[in-house]
Design a protein around this motif. Sequence first.
Motif, PDB file in Angstrom:
ATOM      1  N   LEU A  10      -5.579 -25.539 -11.034  1.00  0.00           N
ATOM      2  CA  LEU A  10      -5.768 -26.888 -10.523  1.00  0.00           C
ATOM      3  C   LEU A  10      -4.488 -27.290  -9.804  1.00  0.00           C
ATOM      4  O   LEU A  10      -3.408 -26.783 -10.102  1.00  0.00           O
ATOM      5  CB  LEU A  10      -6.072 -27.857 -11.665  1.00  0.00           C
ATOM      6  N   VAL A  11      -4.616 -28.208  -8.851  1.00  0.00           N
ATOM      7  CA  VAL A  11      -3.482 -28.663  -8.059  1.00  0.00           C
ATOM      8  C   VAL A  11      -3.114 -30.074  -8.471  1.00  0.00           C
ATOM      9  O   VAL A  11      -3.986 -30.923  -8.651  1.00  0.00           O
ATOM     10  CB  VAL A  11      -3.818 -28.596  -6.550  1.00  0.00           C
ATOM     11  N   LYS A  12      -1.833 -30.295  -8.617  1.00  0.00           N
ATOM     12  CA  LYS A  12      -1.310 -31.629  -8.942  1.00  0.00           C
ATOM     13  C   LYS A  12      -0.203 -31.929  -7.927  1.00  0.00           C
ATOM     14  O   LYS A  12       0.612 -31.076  -7.617  1.00  0.00           O
ATOM     15  CB  LYS A  12      -0.764 -31.675 -10.365  1.00  0.00           C
ATOM     16  N   GLY A  13      -0.190 -33.125  -7.429  1.00  0.00           N
ATOM     17  CA  GLY A  13       0.872 -33.503  -6.507  1.00  0.00           C
ATOM     18  C   GLY A  13       0.614 -33.088  -5.071  1.00  0.00           C
ATOM     19  O   GLY A  13      -0.451 -32.602  -4.708  1.00  0.00           O
ATOM     20  N   GLU A  14       1.636 -33.250  -4.264  1.00  0.00           N
ATOM     21  CA  GLU A  14       1.546 -33.063  -2.817  1.00  0.00           C
ATOM     22  C   GLU A  14       1.730 -31.589  -2.440  1.00  0.00           C
ATOM     23  O   GLU A  14       2.591 -30.902  -2.974  1.00  0.00           O
ATOM     24  CB  GLU A  14       2.635 -33.917  -2.145  1.00  0.00           C
ATOM     25  N   TYR A  15       0.906 -31.112  -1.536  1.00  0.00           N
ATOM     26  CA  TYR A  15       0.963 -29.716  -1.096  1.00  0.00           C
ATOM     27  C   TYR A  15       0.815 -29.576   0.422  1.00  0.00           C
ATOM     28  O   TYR A  15       1.256 -28.609   1.009  1.00  0.00           O
ATOM     29  CB  TYR A  15      -0.126 -28.895  -1.783  1.00  0.00           C
ATOM     30  N   LYS A  16       0.177 -30.534   1.077  1.00  0.00           N
ATOM     31  CA  LYS A  16      -0.165 -30.391   2.496  1.00  0.00           C
ATOM     32  C   LYS A  16       1.049 -30.186   3.392  1.00  0.00           C
ATOM     33  O   LYS A  16       0.983 -29.425   4.355  1.00  0.00           O
ATOM     34  CB  LYS A  16      -0.976 -31.597   2.980  1.00  0.00           C
ATOM     35  N   SER A  17       2.161 -30.831   3.085  1.00  0.00           N
ATOM     36  CA  SER A  17       3.351 -30.715   3.926  1.00  0.00           C
ATOM     37  C   SER A  17       3.948 -29.304   3.876  1.00  0.00           C
ATOM     38  O   SER A  17       4.718 -28.925   4.750  1.00  0.00           O
ATOM     39  CB  SER A  17       4.415 -31.734   3.504  1.00  0.00           C
ATOM     40  N   GLN A  18       3.564 -28.511   2.874  1.00  0.00           N
ATOM     41  CA  GLN A  18       4.079 -27.146   2.732  1.00  0.00           C
ATOM     42  C   GLN A  18       3.202 -26.108   3.433  1.00  0.00           C
ATOM     43  O   GLN A  18       3.572 -24.942   3.515  1.00  0.00           O
ATOM     44  CB  GLN A  18       4.192 -26.800   1.248  1.00  0.00           C
ATOM     45  N   ALA A  19       2.042 -26.534   3.924  1.00  0.00           N
ATOM     46  CA  ALA A  19       1.082 -25.594   4.519  1.00  0.00           C
ATOM     47  C   ALA A  19       1.540 -25.132   5.897  1.00  0.00           C
ATOM     48  O   ALA A  19       2.018 -25.922   6.700  1.00  0.00           O
ATOM     49  CB  ALA A  19      -0.289 -26.243   4.612  1.00  0.00           C
ATOM     50  N   TYR A  20       1.378 -23.846   6.163  1.00  0.00           N
ATOM     51  CA  TYR A  20       1.666 -23.311   7.493  1.00  0.00           C
ATOM     52  C   TYR A  20       0.383 -23.102   8.299  1.00  0.00           C
ATOM     53  O   TYR A  20       0.428 -22.835   9.492  1.00  0.00           O
ATOM     54  CB  TYR A  20       2.480 -22.019   7.422  1.00  0.00           C
ATOM     55  N   SER A  21      -0.777 -23.271   7.644  1.00  0.00           N
ATOM     56  CA  SER A  21      -2.061 -23.108   8.316  1.00  0.00           C
ATOM     57  C   SER A  21      -3.128 -23.847   7.527  1.00  0.00           C
ATOM     58  O   SER A  21      -3.004 -24.011   6.306  1.00  0.00           O
ATOM     59  CB  SER A  21      -2.415 -21.614   8.386  1.00  0.00           C
ATOM     60  N   GLN A  22      -4.178 -24.286   8.229  1.00  0.00           N
ATOM     61  CA  GLN A  22      -5.327 -24.880   7.545  1.00  0.00           C
ATOM     62  C   GLN A  22      -6.575 -24.656   8.378  1.00  0.00           C
ATOM     63  O   GLN A  22      -6.516 -24.586   9.600  1.00  0.00           O
ATOM     64  CB  GLN A  22      -5.112 -26.369   7.284  1.00  0.00           C
ATOM     65  N   ASP A  23      -7.706 -24.502   7.688  1.00  0.00           N
ATOM     66  CA  ASP A  23      -9.009 -24.292   8.320  1.00  0.00           C
ATOM     67  C   ASP A  23     -10.081 -25.000   7.518  1.00  0.00           C
ATOM     68  O   ASP A  23     -10.035 -25.002   6.284  1.00  0.00           O
ATOM     69  CB  ASP A  23      -9.393 -22.797   8.342  1.00  0.00           C
ATOM     70  N   ARG A  24     -11.062 -25.536   8.206  1.00  0.00           N
ATOM     71  CA  ARG A  24     -12.254 -26.076   7.538  1.00  0.00           C
ATOM     72  C   ARG A  24     -13.179 -24.900   7.265  1.00  0.00           C
ATOM     73  O   ARG A  24     -13.352 -24.015   8.116  1.00  0.00           O
ATOM     74  CB  ARG A  24     -12.932 -27.105   8.459  1.00  0.00           C
ATOM     75  N   ILE A  25     -13.772 -24.877   6.095  1.00  0.00           N
ATOM     76  CA  ILE A  25     -14.680 -23.797   5.681  1.00  0.00           C
ATOM     77  C   ILE A  25     -15.991 -24.414   5.228  1.00  0.00           C
ATOM     78  O   ILE A  25     -16.007 -25.333   4.422  1.00  0.00           O
ATOM     79  CB  ILE A  25     -14.076 -22.963   4.529  1.00  0.00           C
ATOM     80  N   ILE A  26     -17.080 -23.865   5.756  1.00  0.00           N
ATOM     81  CA  ILE A  26     -18.432 -24.200   5.297  1.00  0.00           C
ATOM     82  C   ILE A  26     -19.026 -22.897   4.783  1.00  0.00           C
ATOM     83  O   ILE A  26     -18.987 -21.874   5.474  1.00  0.00           O
ATOM     84  CB  ILE A  26     -19.312 -24.744   6.455  1.00  0.00           C
ATOM     85  N   GLN A  27     -19.564 -22.932   3.571  1.00  0.00           N
ATOM     86  CA  GLN A  27     -20.159 -21.701   3.046  1.00  0.00           C
ATOM     87  C   GLN A  27     -21.390 -22.002   2.214  1.00  0.00           C
ATOM     88  O   GLN A  27     -21.504 -23.058   1.607  1.00  0.00           O
ATOM     89  CB  GLN A  27     -19.145 -20.884   2.252  1.00  0.00           C
TER      90      GLN A  27
END
Length: 156
Positions: A10-27
């Motif tokens: 599980l994720v707690k706290g802020e993480y987005k500012s550390q991302a080097y890439s992001q994608d929307r996924i539909i599955q």
Amino acid sequence: MPQEIERKFLVKGEYKSQAYSQDRIIQGYISSARGRTVRVRIRGGQGYLTIKGASDASGISRYEWEKEIPLNEAEELMKLCEPGVIDKTRYLIRSGNHVFEVDEFYGENEGLVVAEVELASENEPFEKPDFIGQEVTGDIRYYNSQLMKHPFKEWK
């Protein structure tokens, strides 16, 4: 056979500012039977077909086969999927020698954020970023194929 070895948290706290890439996924899932799933995914304008086997007793390792397919074929296969779709954004975040995949879910799974790290072996050490919370490896409620059937919003 290709093996997927991963741990989930599980994720707690802020993480987005550390991302080097992001994608929307539909599955969606053509088959979500426990121990053998067939998934269709659309990510970044590309299609993928994935077959996964049963997890081992620890929930860390399982067979996985994935093949990139043309986007139009993925869109057609989505029409064959079981009811329920997984909609999420995946953020990629480096930590030491590993990459954590952080999934922020939408729709019926809104509010759920999980992180996974792929490993070369079940006991390979890795550096946990600050946003990593409780481990949920092997808890089937957090498998995407189960979130499709029993969404996070229904858990309360």
